[in-house]
Design an enzyme around this catalytic site. Structure first.
Site, PDB file in Angstrom:
ATOM      1  N   SER A   1       0.839  -1.198   0.000  1.00 57.58           N
ATOM      2  CA  SER A   1       0.000   0.000   0.000  1.00 57.58           C
ATOM      3  C   SER A   1       0.870   1.242   0.000  1.00 57.58           C
ATOM      4  CB  SER A   1      -0.878   0.004   1.246  1.00 57.58           C
ATOM      5  OG  SER A   1      -1.669   1.156   1.284  1.00 57.58           O
TER       6      SER A   1
ATOM      7  N   LYS B   1       2.616  -3.793   6.742  1.00 62.02           N
ATOM      8  CA  LYS B   1       2.852  -3.949   5.305  1.00 62.02           C
ATOM      9  C   LYS B   1       4.292  -3.576   4.964  1.00 62.02           C
ATOM     10  CE  LYS B   1      -1.832  -3.404   3.621  1.00 62.02           C
ATOM     11  NZ  LYS B   1      -2.668  -2.842   2.571  1.00 62.02           N
TER      12      LYS B   1
END
Length: 130
Positions: free
Chosen positions: A4, A26
């Protein structure tokens, strides 16, 4: 790997959603993959859209470390199409990590070779991992 955009902004609104620190994890996943002996392509899309427009109607934009400021969304189908082309063009997408967004005011070129080359020019050196 799909990660992301926003991972360079710790404790942002998105990172703190649900007290989960999703963007932090992430980013850690990206680091683990990049430091492994595996080849990788890490695509970091902007906000995902569920648009019903035909595939490839928006110009695709690449960046690095959240550098895309004016356009903060991309249709899910366009992200999937970039991943498909990354698999089909491993010589261009191998060991590449980049942000991905889209510009709805300009049409897509459909040139994925140019997209991966532009992403490589913007990315931090990762060739030593090949």
């Amino acid at each position: 790997m799909v990660s992301s955009m926003g991972t360079t902004q710790p404790d942002s609104f998105l990172d703190l959603l649900g007290n989960g620190h999703a963007l932090f994890y992430k980013l850690n996943g990206e680091v683990v993959l990049m430091s492994s002996s595996l080849s990788f392509t890490i695509v970091k899309p902007a906000g995902l859209l569920d648009e019903s427009l035909p595939l490839g109607k928006r110009k695709l934009l690449v960046g690095h470390d959240d550098s895309i400021l004016n356009f903060k969304s991309i249709p899910r189908a366009d992200v999937a199409n970039v991943l498909k082309h990354a698999i089909e063009m491993p010589e261009l997408s191998r060991n590449l990590r980049f942000d991905l967004s889209s510009d709805p005011t300009n049409p897509s070129s459909g040139d994925f070779e140019a997209l991966f080359r532009a992403a490589r020019e913007l990315s931090l050196p990762s060739d030593h991992l090949q």
